[in-house]
Structure formats: C-alpha cells, structure tokens
Design an enzyme around this catalytic site. Structure first.
Site, PDB file in Angstrom:
ATOM      1  N   ASN A  46       0.822  -1.196  -0.150  1.00  0.00           N
ATOM      2  CA  ASN A  46       0.010  -0.022   0.075  1.00  0.00           C
ATOM      3  C   ASN A  46       0.982   0.989   0.026  1.00  0.00           C
ATOM      4  O   ASN A  46       2.071   1.393   0.716  1.00  0.00           O
ATOM      5  CB  ASN A  46      -0.983  -0.024   1.070  1.00  0.00           C
ATOM      6  N   GLU A  48       0.429   5.324   0.401  1.00  0.00           N
ATOM      7  CA  GLU A  48      -0.604   6.365   1.064  1.00  0.00           C
ATOM      8  C   GLU A  48      -0.039   7.807   0.532  1.00  0.00           C
ATOM      9  O   GLU A  48       0.972   7.823  -0.049  1.00  0.00           O
ATOM     10  CB  GLU A  48      -0.818   6.376   2.513  1.00  0.00           C
ATOM     11  N   ASN A  49      -0.965   8.975   0.824  1.00  0.00           N
ATOM     12  CA  ASN A  49      -0.731   9.981   0.132  1.00  0.00           C
ATOM     13  C   ASN A  49      -1.376  11.059   1.131  1.00  0.00           C
ATOM     14  O   ASN A  49      -2.439  10.628   1.900  1.00  0.00           O
ATOM     15  CB  ASN A  49      -1.363  10.186  -1.194  1.00  0.00           C
ATOM     16  N   ALA A  50      -0.794  12.146   1.373  1.00  0.00           N
ATOM     17  CA  ALA A  50      -1.266  13.359   2.119  1.00  0.00           C
ATOM     18  C   ALA A  50      -2.610  13.565   1.798  1.00  0.00           C
ATOM     19  O   ALA A  50      -3.448  13.923   2.658  1.00  0.00           O
ATOM     20  CB  ALA A  50      -0.281  14.443   1.979  1.00  0.00           C
ATOM     21  N   CYS A  57      -4.091   0.607  -2.375  1.00  0.00           N
ATOM     22  CA  CYS A  57      -3.805  -0.547  -1.781  1.00  0.00           C
ATOM     23  C   CYS A  57      -3.015  -1.456  -2.317  1.00  0.00           C
ATOM     24  O   CYS A  57      -2.660  -1.620  -3.513  1.00  0.00           O
ATOM     25  CB  CYS A  57      -5.241  -1.150  -1.501  1.00  0.00           C
ATOM     26  N   GLU A  59      -3.138  -4.678  -2.752  1.00  0.00           N
ATOM     27  CA  GLU A  59      -3.882  -5.621  -3.883  1.00  0.00           C
ATOM     28  C   GLU A  59      -3.916  -4.887  -5.272  1.00  0.00           C
ATOM     29  O   GLU A  59      -3.775  -5.519  -6.145  1.00  0.00           O
ATOM     30  CB  GLU A  59      -5.218  -5.976  -3.358  1.00  0.00           C
ATOM     31  N   CYS A  91     -10.224  -5.104   0.784  1.00  0.00           N
ATOM     32  CA  CYS A  91     -11.611  -4.109   0.990  1.00  0.00           C
ATOM     33  C   CYS A  91     -12.112  -4.317  -0.137  1.00  0.00           C
ATOM     34  O   CYS A  91     -11.727  -5.047  -1.413  1.00  0.00           O
ATOM     35  CB  CYS A  91     -11.007  -2.523   0.922  1.00  0.00           C
TER      36      CYS A  91
HETATM   37  N1  THU Z   1      -5.327  -1.420   2.727  1.00  0.00           N
HETATM   38  C1  THU Z   1      -4.811  -2.195   1.972  1.00  0.00           C
HETATM   39  O1  THU Z   1      -3.540  -1.999   1.239  1.00  0.00           O
HETATM   40  N2  THU Z   1      -5.640  -3.188   1.446  1.00  0.00           N
HETATM   41  C2  THU Z   1      -6.922  -3.437   1.759  1.00  0.00           C
HETATM   42  O2  THU Z   1      -7.565  -4.306   1.230  1.00  0.00           O
HETATM   43  C3  THU Z   1      -7.252  -2.763   2.897  1.00  0.00           C
HETATM   44  C4  THU Z   1      -6.573  -1.461   3.321  1.00  0.00           C
HETATM   45  C5  THU Z   1      -4.528  -0.185   3.065  1.00  0.00           C
HETATM   46  C6  THU Z   1      -4.882   1.256   2.919  1.00  0.00           C
HETATM   47  C7  THU Z   1      -4.214   1.981   3.780  1.00  0.00           C
HETATM   48  O3  THU Z   1      -3.054   2.147   3.541  1.00  0.00           O
HETATM   49  C8  THU Z   1      -4.268   1.038   5.100  1.00  0.00           C
HETATM   50  O4  THU Z   1      -4.545   0.016   4.646  1.00  0.00           O
HETATM   51  C9  THU Z   1      -5.238   1.507   6.035  1.00  0.00           C
HETATM   52  O5  THU Z   1      -6.608   1.557   5.496  1.00  0.00           O
END
Ligand code: THU
Length: 139
Positions: A46, A48-50, A57, A59, A91
């Site tokens: 995963n 993330e970003n500001a 994600c 996946e 998710c």
């Molecule tokens: N996240 C995933 O990488 N995969 C998922 O299926 C659920 C959520 C990540 C997104 C975010 O960076 C962190 O988990 C918390 O939600």
C-alpha cells in the site's frame, strides 16, 4: 490447484512486499502477491498520500503490475497485513478490481495471512457473492 508450497511462497512474498509499504498516516503495512495463470508472481504494497483518498491498496498495486507485465488472469492471491493484527481481507474496492481478472468460475484461492503463520483461505466466489462482471477483460 495451488500446492501448499506455492501458497506458502505467496504468503512469504506478500509479507516481504509489506515491508516496503509507504504508510505514514495509518502505519498499517499491507503486502500482496498475485500468482498469474502463466506462473509469474507479482507483488505490491500500500502507498498512502497526504491527500488520504489517493491511497492505493497493496492488492491493486500488485494487480496493476500483473497487467503491466502482460498477464491477464489471477490464479491465486496472498495478502499480508498481519504485523499489527490478524489476517487482512481485501477491501471492497480491491475485491471488485481483482474480480475483473479472476478466473471464470471465481474459484481462484485467496490467502489472508497474519503473523505466526496463521492464514485464512477463501475464494473469489466466497468474497464476491453477487459479482458485477460486465465483460471479461481479455484486451
Ligand atoms: N489497505 C490495503 O492495502 N488493502 C486493503 O484491502 C485494505 C486497506 C491499506 C490502505 C491504507 O493504506 C491502510 O491499509 C489502512 O486502511
């Protein structure tokens, strides 16, 4: 049929990929490893970003890498999000995204892995009971 050896390898690769996760906001590291039908394995973490909603994600990152490498069908998926808790299921957005490239019968296994070797085995059929599949993306 996925061998136990391959399953364990996918889980290990997902765990390794999770170490590269960029997670300054959630501190929740996730890694994914996708086995393509041609035998290649594609990993992602995963990012993330500001601007939080732009987060990608693990996946979906693994899945887009698979497509970019020319593979179109998923044979198995391992997801590791276990450093802080138990087994992490994908998710809803990732379910739909990967579904596009799942096998016709939706029988490809998914392994949600946690720490200490624990994991749950599921399938696309099980996690997507009423699938939206407008067309099958072979292009
Ligand atoms: N996240 C995933 O990488 N995969 C998922 O299926 C659920 C959520 C990540 C997104 C975010 O960076 C962190 O988990 C918390 O939600």
């Amino acid at each position: 049929m996925i061998s136990n050896e391959m399953r364990d390898r996918l889980i290990a690769m997902a765990r390794e990929a999770s170490q590269n996760a960029y997670v300054p906001y959630s501190h929740f590291k996730v890694g994914a490893a996708i086995l393509g039908e041609k035998g290649g394995i594609y990993t992602g973490c995963n990012v993330e970003n500001a601007s939080l909603g732009l987060t990608i994600c693990a996946e979906r990152n693994a899945c887009t890498t698979m497509i970019a490498q020319g593979e179109r069908r998923i044979a198995a998926v391992a997801i590791y999000g276990g450093e802080k808790g138990g087994e992490a299921a994908p998710c809803g957005a990732c379910r739909q995204f990967m579904l596009e490239f799942a096998d016709e019968a939706l029988e490809a296994p998914l392994y949600f892995a946690g720490r200490d070797g624990s994991f749950v085995t599921s399938s696309f059929q099980e996690i997507c009971p009423f699938p939206f599949r407008n067309f099958v993306g072979n292009d």
